[in-house]
Motif scaffolding. Structure first.
Motif: not given
Length: 284
Positions: A20-21, A249-250, A255-257, A265-268
């Protein structure tokens, strides 16, 4: 120190491991107004810490590496704040392109410092927790091998890139190799630490608990200490069922996760779009 990692499959045969950030620090202006910002360390401060004694040679080497990394980070931030179109601004943009090619797993491994003595593992409740641990152990073992190899390669290239110092321009290759050497060293340390935290080695767990006093002891005599804390999440499992894993995953699901677990989000997206070799789909 307790750390948290979120683990889940991002695509068929590919998994995501992300921290987490960190909470946003206070702004420099408000911190300076209250006198909260200490002056940056100087070479004299570094020398005093080394000459005072009381630290081992590896600890002194780590202090020097952290000092150099801090100075490089300060210079890098200065390049980012340079006027648009200037040489420094162009160097900063080029550096960001290079950083975007760094594997996301390296960021995870660098964040697992030697101070981490407890690992909270959040994973989908629909997945076997033993599989989750095997995946983490696999990325730790593989990371140790990969980053050790590239650490030696980066160090060997430092003398080669130093010849560009004669040019009247910033020696970008040298500083890039210096930065990559530091990054691989940090990732190697994180790999070894993560492997210790998720592997079955009760003897080392007990030594870690005695040193850090941060791991709770279990009631079972065979499991005196457990440096991990498995946290199954039904909500995360629901996100995966809704998104599907065949094509990955879309963006809406990702974004929801990210919003639910405060992730980057960029890392994911890097994990999702990464070309995974077939060997990573198997755990050793």
């Amino acid at each position: 120190m307790q750390a948290r990692v979120v683990v889940f499959p991002i695509r068929r045969g590919a998994w995501c491991f992300v921290r987490p950030r960190a909470p946003a620090p206070a702004t420099s202006a408000s911190a300076a107004a209250h006198g909260a910002l200490p002056p940056p360390p100087t070479v004299r401060d570094l020398w005093r810490g080394i000459s005072a004694g009381g630290r081992t040679a590896p600890e002194n080497a780590e202090a020097v590496a952290d000092f150099v990394a801090d100075k490089m980070n300060t210079a890098w931030n200065g390049f980012g704040s340079a006027p648009e179109g200037s040489v420094k601004s162009r160097i900063h943009s080029f550096g960001l392109k290079l950083l975007s090619r760094v594997r996301p797993s390296e960021m995870l491994l660098k964040s697992v410092t030697k101070d981490v003595s407890k690992l909270d593992i959040v994973y989908p409740a629909s997945i076997n927790p033993r599989l989750v641990r095997r995946r983490l152990r696999h990325i730790a073992v593989r990371g140790a091998s990969v980053h050790k190899k590239w650490l030696y390669a980066s160090i060997c290239l430092l003398p080669v890139t130093s010849v560009f110092m004669v040019l009247p321009l910033p020696n970008i290759p040298f500083f890039w190799m210096l930065f990559r050497s530091y990054s691989h060293w940090r990732a190697l340390q994180g790999s070894e630490r993560l492997q210790l935290l998720v592997s079955d080695c009760p003897g080392k767990w007990k030594a870690l608990a005695d040193k850090k006093k941060g791991i709770s002891e279990g009631k079972d005599g065979d499991k005196e200490v457990t440096p991990w804390n498995l946290q199954p999440s039904k909500r995360l499992a629901g996100f995966l069922e809704r998104g599907g894993l065949d094509e990955g995953l879309d963006c809406d699901t990702i974004s929801s996760i990210c919003q639910e677990y405060n992730l980057d989000k960029i890392d994911i997206l890097k994990y999702r779009d990464l070309e995974w070799p077939s060997s990573t789909s198997r755990s050793t």
